[in-house]
Design a protein around this motif. Structure first.
Motif: not given
Lengths: 124, 173
Positions: A10, A80, A82, A86, B169-170, B173
């Motif tokens: 990623e 965003r 993600e 992380a 958001h998790a 998914e």
């Protein structure tokens, strides 16, 4: 079982951390958590010009933290989740890894102590 | 219960074990014992490929996650002070002992300096782990400090809704 740092490929997190290190960019992200916003809407709370905000947004975009809609003139920026998720857990993953190892160390030590105790009892 | 602290320079993790100090020392320094616990989970197979416990000596270690999926660590010992202090530098390598970077974070410090300090404790032994970048490049140090800084309360406090946002958001998914 995923080991920290070995997830499927990623975007690099280096750019995420660098982007997050700036307080203005963190404030912009804080606003975007509440919903998408245009450059004008983001600049409003700061004594900052729109070009200055745009520069920050570019850094955030390159880090994969923000995406800009291409529709219309407003081009709202959107967060965003993600890379943020992380980055949020990066160091925590290492802590969990060490704690998992030490949990197993604890189990082994208890076995060793039991064994040592057993030997002592046999000799005694 | 583990106490942890993260500053911008060093990660510290303390834990008390219900075992004598010498026993904890053995678990760190005898390769057959180390292989039984130094892994991410009990299912993971491990093998000590090389073990030379002296200053300048090398430990090489393999963790097998599945067929063809191994990770390798290399330790180079700096200080061995039985029974209470062990210090080494560690890094990730490939099967041929070449250094490999962290694919997720290219600027993550290549070498980490790790220290174990053991002290007697009423309930057995207090173990303190210190973990920090070893002779980092400027980029590596910045990367480590940035990763540590986000744990600072000031950072997190500005993101009250962040937890909610990430959770939402998790779940999606």
């Amino acid at each position: 079982m995923e080991l920290v740092g070995y997830r499927s490929p990623e975007a690099s997190l280096d750019a995420v951390f660098a982007a997050l290190a700036d307080p203005t960019r963190r404030a912009i992200l804080g606003r975007l958590v509440e919903g998408e916003a245009s450059v004008g809407e983001l600049a409003a709370p700061f004594t900052m010009s729109q070009p200055a905000v745009s520069k920050h947004l570019k850094v955030l975009e390159q880090a994969g933290l923000v995406e800009r809609s291409v529709d219309g003139a407003r081009r709202p920026a959107r967060l965003r989740p993600e890379p943020l998720a992380a980055a949020n857990t990066w160091l925590e993953n290492y802590r969990e890894l060490w704690e998992a190892r030490f949990g197993q160390l604890d189990t082994l030590l208890r076995d060793m102590v039991r064994l040592e105790q057993g030997k002592k009892d046999d000799d005694g | 219960m583990a106490d942890t602290s993260e500053t911008l320079d060093e990660f510290v993790l303390e834990r008390v074990f219900a075992a004598p100090l010498e026993t904890v020392w053995r678990a760190w320094t005898e390769p057959e014992l180390l292989a039984r616990w130094y892994k991410p989970n009990p299912m993971c197979e491990t093998a000590v490929l090389q073990h030379d416990l002296r200053p300048g000596g090398v430990l090489r270690y393999e963790m097998r996650f599945g067929p063809g999926q191994s990770h390798y660590e290399r330790w180079e010992f700096d200080a061995i002070e039985p029974p209470s202090r062990l210090q080494w530098r560690q890094t990730l390598t490939d099967a041929d002992d070449n250094l490999v970077g962290n694919p997720r974070m290219p600027d993550w410090p290549r070498w980490m300096l790790t220290t174990i300090e053991l002290e007697p404790h009423a309930d057995g032994t207090l173990q303190r782990l210190r973990w920090k970048p070893h002779e980092p490049t400027e980029a590596e140090l910045t990367c480590f400090q940035n990763a540590s800084a986000h744990l600072d309360r000031g950072w997190v406090a500005g993101f009250d809704s962040l937890g909610e946002f990430l959770k939402k958001h998790a779940d999606a998914e």
